[in-house]
Design an enzyme around this catalytic site. Structure first.
Site, mmCIF file in Angstrom:
data_model
loop_
_atom_site.group_PDB
_atom_site.id
_atom_site.type_symbol
_atom_site.label_atom_id
_atom_site.label_comp_id
_atom_site.label_asym_id
_atom_site.label_seq_id
_atom_site.Cartn_x
_atom_site.Cartn_y
_atom_site.Cartn_z
ATOM 1 N N ASP A 120 23.217 -38.998 -10.200
ATOM 2 C CA ASP A 120 23.165 -38.094 -9.253
ATOM 3 C C ASP A 120 23.870 -38.162 -8.124
ATOM 4 O OD1 ASP A 120 21.965 -36.645 -11.274
ATOM 5 O OD2 ASP A 120 20.049 -36.695 -10.281
ATOM 6 N N ASP A 122 23.042 -38.810 -4.932
ATOM 7 C CA ASP A 122 22.176 -38.933 -3.777
ATOM 8 C C ASP A 122 22.111 -40.220 -3.533
ATOM 9 O OD1 ASP A 122 20.557 -39.549 -5.706
ATOM 10 O OD2 ASP A 122 19.413 -37.604 -5.705
ATOM 11 N N SER A 348 22.853 -24.949 -9.676
ATOM 12 C CA SER A 348 23.003 -26.217 -9.080
ATOM 13 C C SER A 348 22.031 -27.205 -8.687
ATOM 14 C CB SER A 348 23.927 -25.830 -7.708
ATOM 15 O OG SER A 348 23.126 -25.119 -6.592
ATOM 16 N N TYR A 349 22.334 -28.413 -8.419
ATOM 17 C CA TYR A 349 21.317 -29.415 -8.410
ATOM 18 C C TYR A 349 20.222 -28.786 -7.311
ATOM 19 C CZ TYR A 349 19.892 -34.283 -7.533
ATOM 20 O OH TYR A 349 18.966 -35.286 -7.488
ATOM 21 N N PRO A 350 18.891 -29.004 -7.746
ATOM 22 C CA PRO A 350 17.989 -28.265 -7.137
ATOM 23 C C PRO A 350 17.281 -29.313 -5.874
ATOM 24 C CG PRO A 350 17.225 -29.223 -9.088
ATOM 25 C CD PRO A 350 18.731 -29.612 -9.119
#
Length: 644
Positions: A120, A122, A348-350
DNA sequence: GCAAGGTC
């Protein structure tokens, strides 16, 4: 022979989704030994440029591969004084249950020209990427390392990420490494101190571990808020604060004046500008002066267009708060459901803090994808047929992920009940963002009656716009007001005194708590829900159901232990010599700032770790010195419970 | 037996 590229995602579901998109669905699946979740997917893909067509093995880890812990001789609680954990040697090792996964990566790396990291996008993902890189390099020192940058698993997006890889962000990975070390040392030192000291005090604590981490956050925030003078709301400190206000509340009677006029068959209620007062005699006197004046005079007639703004693009925190409120799901459930919807490629990415859409994103295309829906498809069509508006922009941008939005349409019968609710919310919110504000006309009438002023308001909703799709907002026309003219005189139909009692504030609710945690930088958007679950589990707070049925609300009430710890730490901290440095070291926000410094390259990981440890060590020594304060508070609140 | 952050 085609060159081989090893791809590693953060979780099995993403590995599968990426493999599906890159291969067009034609891939082979191989189980790996020792882990039932991780699979290797094999297929060919044309990466273009220097790479060309390669044979790909796409696999994954399952979150972090490694963990940090103290060397063996420091692991026993009695093996050393808790304070020595600030310096004790630590080791990073692959978690036992992750060994087969690490083996798989090392083995696959041996035959691979390059490693593409698909974790991911992040900070944690960057660190997990570095863990994957370390394993791959251990298997093949010459492997080339790249990173795919993506924020959803929509097909075209994924393919582009594969064609335009970037490098791993070492700064971000270092920032996370610093956090991991600090969390371990500080958490373990304080937890051991606290637990060992307090379990001798009262029988109720004998078998309990009194963990420090989440607790410290809570206590410190309440202090900081108090310092800022805005002690409005909630974590344990927040919860306790509110609890005490509820407990100490005494209702007071108040009185006010209301004025009523019947005109054109309508009954208009005028509200007193002073709202209410706590002295009956004074209010009586004021009313008498009104009545003596006989006539009231219209001092203001204000008609103006007004609007209700469409919502901002959706962030994680907002999703959790709205979810608690309107979907009747607790924040942990919402995140699990959102994660599943993301994994399946519907949203989309939550996990995002961003409340502004990139200029580059094709919003209309996303709106069009909702055409097939029987509930809001027609609305989506109307947007594209001319009603579309560019969304408002909020002030947050985490530079990693867009606001939460639907990336494809899914038929409701493919979703379970909770997924349906959350998906529907995400879509409606997105369509609302792309709509126009609701428009209306407001009327404000002010009158003077004797020496007192009163007012009344009217609203006519003219265009509902976004409200038609965003069913969670309410904005309705009030009863229509009769005509008034500025300067006109009239005799009120009624004017009299009313009374009432002030009501106690209510205990803290989940959306309130999330809001406070967010405002104070507690946890990441992904973990706030877990922190809340943890303080329940640790029995620092209990949940109370207020009201019943559909309108019931969960509220947080501190346990005796919770109250004792807050009061105890209040007293411990009271005596710290330097009041500025006292609050600082505890703050997660501080940690966040230092991590950002590592990310921007202004500080190194080692600098941040050393400086932070120095600060916390000072507080630790102080706490040790004043441990009796903590003990006393526990005796005070917990002693009665020992019998039961 | 300790932390927080990933994920199953």
């Amino acid at each position: 022979m085609a060159r081989k590229i090893l791809c590693v995602a953060e979780k099995p579901a993403i590995a599968r989704a990426v493999a599906t998109h890159l291969s067009g669905g034609a891939f082979q699946t191989h189980a790996i030994r020792g882990n039932q979740y991780v699979k290797n997917y094999e297929f060919d893909f044309n990466f273009g440029g220097a790479w060309g067509t390669c044979s790909v093995t796409m696999t994954s880890v399952v979150g972090h591969l490694t963990g940090l812990d103290f060397d063996r001789q420091y692991k026993g609680w009695m093996s050393c004084p808790p304070g020595s954990l600030f310096e004790a040697p630590v080791q990073e090792t692959v978690d036992k249950d992750k060994l087969p996964i690490a083996d798989n990566i090392r083995n696959q790396a041996k035959y691979s020209k390059a490693l593409f990291i698909w974790t991911d996008c992040d900070r944690e993902g960057e660190h997990i990427g570095s863990e994957v890189r370390n394993q791959a390099k251990a298997g093949n020192a010459r492997i080339e390392v790249k990173r795919a940058k993506f924020s959803n698993t929509e097909s075209a997006h994924v393919r582009r990420a594969a064609l335009e890889p970037v490098n791993l962000d070492e700064y971000q990975a270092s920032a996370v490494a610093a956090r991991i070390e600090l969390d371990l040392r500080i958490g373990a030192a304080f937890t051991r101190l606290q637990t060992l000291q307090l379990q001798t005090v009262v029988a109720a604590l004998k078998e309990k571990v009194i963990s420090y981490g989440k607790l410290s956050i809570m206590i410190d925030i309440s202090k900081r808020i108090n310092k800022l003078g805005s002690c409005q709301f909630p974590t344990l400190g927040f919860v306790v604060d509110r609890y005490l206000r509820v407990q100490n509340f005494k209702p007071e009677t108040f009185w006010g004046i209301k004025v009523i006029l019947s005109r054109e068959g309508k009954k208009v209620n005028f509200l007193w500008k002073r709202v209410h007062l706590f002295d009956r005699a004074v209010v009586t006197m004021m009313l008498e002066r009104c009545l003596l004046a006989k006539q009231a005079r219209v001092t203001k007639v204000n008609q103006k267009p007004t609007s209700k703004w469409r919502p901002l693009p959706l962030t994680t925190v907002d999703l959790q708060m709205m979810g608690s409120r309107f979907l009747r799901l607790d924040s942990q459930t919402i995140m699990k459901v959102a994660e599943a919807l993301y994994t399946k490629g519907f949203i989309s990415y939550p996990r995002t803090e961003t409340d502004q859409f990139d200029k580059g994103i094709d919003l209309k295309k996303l709106v069009e994808k909702q055409y097939p829906d029987s509930s809001w498809g027609q609305y989506a069509r109307e947007l594209i047929d001319g009603k579309f508006r560019t969304p408002r922009s909020g002030r947050h941008n985490d530079k990693a992920h867009p606001p939460i939005h639907p990336v494809s349409w899914v038929s409701p019968n493919q979703l379970n009940a909770n997924e349906k609710k959350v998906y529907e919310f995400v879509v409606r919110r997105f369509l609302a963002c792309c709509s126009d504000d609701a428009k209306g006309q407001s009327t404000e009438i002010e009158i003077q009656y004797g020496d007192e002023f009163f007012h009344t308001n009217g609203l006519i909703v003219l265009e509902r716009n976004y409200l038609d799709v965003y069913v969670y907002d309410k904005w309705e026309s009030s009863q229509q007001l009769p005509n008034f003219e500025r300067g006109e005189l009239f005799e009120p139909t009624e004017a009299n005194i009313f009374d009432g009692k002030t009501t106690a504030p209510s205990y803290l609710t989940e959306p309130e708590l999330i809001g406070l945690m967010d405002a104070n930088g507690i946890g990441t958007d992904a973990t706030m829900a877990e922190h809340i679950a943890k303080i329940k589990e640790r029995e620092y707070v209990a949940i109370n159901e207020r009201g019943g049925g559909r309108s019931s609300v969960q509220e947080f009430i501190p346990t005796r232990l919770g109250v004792a710890l807050v009061e105890g730490y209040d007293n411990v901290v009271e005596g710290l010599p330097n009041s500025v440095s006292l609050s600082k070291p505890f703050l997660r926000k501080e940690m966040e700032l230092r991590m950002l410094e590592i990310c921007s390259g202004t500080k190194t990981r080692q600098e941040v770790v050393q400086q932070s440890l120095d600060m916390y060590r000072e507080v630790f020594i102080h706490t040790q010195r004043r441990i009796n304060m903590l003990k006393a508070a526990c005796r005070k609140y917990l002693v009665e419970e020992t019998g039961s």
